[in-house]
Design a protein around this motif. Sequence first.
Motif, PDB file in Angstrom:
ATOM      1  N   THR A  19       0.913  -1.120   0.178  1.00 22.34           N
ATOM      2  CA  THR A  19       0.097  -0.338  -0.447  1.00 22.34           C
ATOM      3  C   THR A  19       0.519   1.072   0.046  1.00 22.34           C
ATOM      4  O   THR A  19       1.650   1.244   0.934  1.00 22.34           O
ATOM      5  CB  THR A  19      -1.032  -0.504   1.618  1.00 22.34           C
ATOM      6  OG1 THR A  19      -1.223  -1.400   1.729  1.00 22.34           O
ATOM      7  CG2 THR A  19      -1.816   1.488   1.445  1.00 22.34           C
ATOM      8  N   TRP A  22       1.274   7.889   0.764  1.00 23.51           N
ATOM      9  CA  TRP A  22      -0.024   8.978   0.027  1.00 23.51           C
ATOM     10  C   TRP A  22      -0.671   7.723  -0.776  1.00 23.51           C
ATOM     11  O   TRP A  22      -1.305   7.470  -1.473  1.00 23.51           O
ATOM     12  CB  TRP A  22       1.130   9.403  -0.923  1.00 23.51           C
ATOM     13  CG  TRP A  22       1.699   8.817  -2.330  1.00 23.51           C
ATOM     14  CD1 TRP A  22       0.993   8.865  -3.425  1.00 23.51           C
ATOM     15  CD2 TRP A  22       2.539   8.070  -2.432  1.00 23.51           C
ATOM     16  NE1 TRP A  22       1.531   7.663  -4.418  1.00 23.51           N
ATOM     17  CE2 TRP A  22       2.822   7.817  -3.590  1.00 23.51           C
ATOM     18  CE3 TRP A  22       3.782   7.550  -1.319  1.00 23.51           C
ATOM     19  CZ2 TRP A  22       3.663   6.989  -3.816  1.00 23.51           C
ATOM     20  CZ3 TRP A  22       4.861   6.704  -2.060  1.00 23.51           C
ATOM     21  CH2 TRP A  22       4.261   6.121  -3.790  1.00 23.51           C
ATOM     22  N   ASN A  23      -1.708   9.528  -0.492  1.00 23.77           N
ATOM     23  CA  ASN A  23      -3.245   9.406  -1.151  1.00 23.77           C
ATOM     24  C   ASN A  23      -3.048  10.632  -2.537  1.00 23.77           C
ATOM     25  O   ASN A  23      -2.792  11.063  -2.328  1.00 23.77           O
ATOM     26  CB  ASN A  23      -4.235  10.142   0.012  1.00 23.77           C
ATOM     27  CG  ASN A  23      -5.837   9.916  -1.034  1.00 23.77           C
ATOM     28  OD1 ASN A  23      -5.776   9.454  -2.277  1.00 23.77           O
ATOM     29  ND2 ASN A  23      -6.102   9.880  -0.215  1.00 23.77           N
ATOM     30  N   ASP A  24      -3.356   9.565  -3.691  1.00 20.06           N
ATOM     31  CA  ASP A  24      -2.967  10.124  -4.753  1.00 20.06           C
ATOM     32  C   ASP A  24      -4.992  11.197  -5.956  1.00 20.06           C
ATOM     33  O   ASP A  24      -5.222  11.164  -6.817  1.00 20.06           O
ATOM     34  CB  ASP A  24      -2.224   9.040  -6.235  1.00 20.06           C
ATOM     35  CG  ASP A  24      -2.861   7.716  -6.585  1.00 20.06           C
ATOM     36  OD1 ASP A  24      -4.371   8.275  -5.530  1.00 20.06           O
ATOM     37  OD2 ASP A  24      -2.080   7.191  -7.224  1.00 20.06           O
ATOM     38  N   ARG A  25      -5.659  10.679  -4.480  1.00 23.04           N
ATOM     39  CA  ARG A  25      -6.928  10.499  -5.404  1.00 23.04           C
ATOM     40  C   ARG A  25      -7.513  12.138  -5.232  1.00 23.04           C
ATOM     41  O   ARG A  25      -6.894  13.092  -4.269  1.00 23.04           O
ATOM     42  CB  ARG A  25      -7.914  10.200  -3.743  1.00 23.04           C
ATOM     43  CG  ARG A  25      -8.320   9.301  -4.167  1.00 23.04           C
ATOM     44  CD  ARG A  25      -9.750   8.306  -3.570  1.00 23.04           C
ATOM     45  NE  ARG A  25      -9.487   8.601  -2.208  1.00 23.04           N
ATOM     46  CZ  ARG A  25      -8.519   7.933  -0.899  1.00 23.04           C
ATOM     47  NH1 ARG A  25      -8.392   7.160  -1.668  1.00 23.04           N
ATOM     48  NH2 ARG A  25      -9.485   8.117  -0.134  1.00 23.04           N
ATOM     49  N   PRO A  26      -7.429  13.094  -6.680  1.00 22.68           N
ATOM     50  CA  PRO A  26      -7.797  14.574  -6.160  1.00 22.68           C
ATOM     51  C   PRO A  26      -9.422  14.038  -5.091  1.00 22.68           C
ATOM     52  O   PRO A  26     -10.012  14.165  -4.922  1.00 22.68           O
ATOM     53  CB  PRO A  26      -8.513  14.535  -7.554  1.00 22.68           C
ATOM     54  CG  PRO A  26      -9.289  13.012  -8.455  1.00 22.68           C
ATOM     55  CD  PRO A  26      -7.992  11.869  -7.864  1.00 22.68           C
ATOM     56  N   LEU A  27      -9.727  15.900  -4.542  1.00 18.65           N
ATOM     57  CA  LEU A  27     -10.447  16.107  -4.003  1.00 18.65           C
ATOM     58  C   LEU A  27     -11.396  16.548  -4.722  1.00 18.65           C
ATOM     59  O   LEU A  27     -10.983  17.023  -5.813  1.00 18.65           O
ATOM     60  CB  LEU A  27      -9.490  17.686  -3.510  1.00 18.65           C
ATOM     61  CG  LEU A  27      -8.726  17.754  -2.454  1.00 18.65           C
ATOM     62  CD1 LEU A  27      -8.180  19.076  -1.959  1.00 18.65           C
ATOM     63  CD2 LEU A  27      -8.912  16.571  -1.221  1.00 18.65           C
ATOM     64  N   PRO A  28     -12.502  16.508  -3.976  1.00 21.43           N
ATOM     65  CA  PRO A  28     -14.070  16.407  -3.950  1.00 21.43           C
ATOM     66  C   PRO A  28     -14.275  18.431  -4.387  1.00 21.43           C
ATOM     67  O   PRO A  28     -15.548  18.486  -3.971  1.00 21.43           O
ATOM     68  CB  PRO A  28     -14.797  15.631  -3.804  1.00 21.43           C
ATOM     69  CG  PRO A  28     -14.134  16.026  -2.451  1.00 21.43           C
ATOM     70  CD  PRO A  28     -12.651  15.635  -2.597  1.00 21.43           C
TER      71      PRO A  28
END
Length: 335
Positions: A19, A22-28
Amino acid sequence: MVTAVALAPRFGFPTTTPTPLWNDRPLPVAPAPVQAPNWVELAKQLKPAVVNINTKRVEEGMPQLQGPMGRDDQFQQFFKQYFGNQRRTVRSLGSGFIINPSGYVLTNNHVTDKATEIHVKLADGRELSATVVGRDPKTDLALLKVDATGLPVIPLGDSSGLQVGAPVMAIGNPFGLEQTVTTGIVSATGRVIGEGPYDDFIQTDASINPGNSGGPLINGQGQAIGVNTAIFSQSGGSVGIGFAIPVNVAKPVVTQLAQTGRVERGWLGVSIQPVTPELAKSFGLASAQGALVASVVDGSPAQKAGLKRGDVITEYNGRKVARSEELPRVVAETP
C-alpha cells in the motif's frame, strides 16, 4: 534463441503490491462557477480613480558627523554650536484613490505624515493641492480633499467575507511608476504584524513596492476591499508578501474623519491575552476562543460591568470574539 525468464519471489518477501504511503485521489472540489476576473477591463475603468501623491516635509537636525578618530560627541557639539541644526527638505511619493466624486481621496497616514505640502496628480495629468481632512495614526489612514468635482471613484466593497485564494488586483505608483497594475490572490486574512492595536491585515502576493502605499486592493467585482499599506521584505522590494488594511476597518474611520477630522473610539479598560489550548483546558472551556482578562483598570467600564481578572470574554455587544486580537477592534467601534 529467445528465452523467457520468470523470476520467483525471493524468500521472505511478500508477493502482493504494498500500500502506498500517499493518497493520490483528487479532492472532490466542484469547478469554479465563474471565470477569472476581467482584469483588463477592470483596470481600464479603475485606473483613472487612482492618484499619485507627492509630499514635501522639512526635517531639522544635524547629520551624524565623525571626527578623525571616529564618532566624537565633542566634534558633533562643535559643529552644532557654530552651524546650528540643519534643515532639509524631504520629498516622498505614495498612492491614493478617490472615493467620492467631490474630491475625497483615501490614503495611508504615513504617506502624508508631517507633510508641509501635498500634491495629488490625477490620471488625466492635472496636479492639485490637497488638504488633510483628518488622519488616524492607529489605523494608518488619512483622508485628503482636492478642489475638484465629477471625479471618477472606486467603490468600497465588503472585506468581511474575503476568502483565502480569492483573486485581487493592486493599483498604485511603485517607485513613482504611475498607474502600475499587479494581480495576485489573498494569501491570508486577519494578519497581526505589530503595526498597531487594531492590526487585521489582508496578506496578498500581488506585487506591492514602495510607492504603492495608500493604493487600493481590488476584488474581482471592481471594488476596493483593502488599502495597500506595507510589505515584508529584507531587500526593500516585493517578495510576494504584502499587506492591506481591510476596507471594513477603513469605512468607520473615514466616516468620522469626514465628519469631525478625528476618530473617537470606545474604551473598555482591560488588558488581555490570548486563550491558549492549555488555558482553555484549565478554565474548562470547550475551545481556545475569546480574550483572557489579565487586568482591569479601576473605575473603567469593565470594572463597572463586573469584569475581573481571569474572566474570558467570548462576546462583546452582541458580536462574537473568537480571538483576543478581535476585542480591541470591536470595542473601538462602540459608539
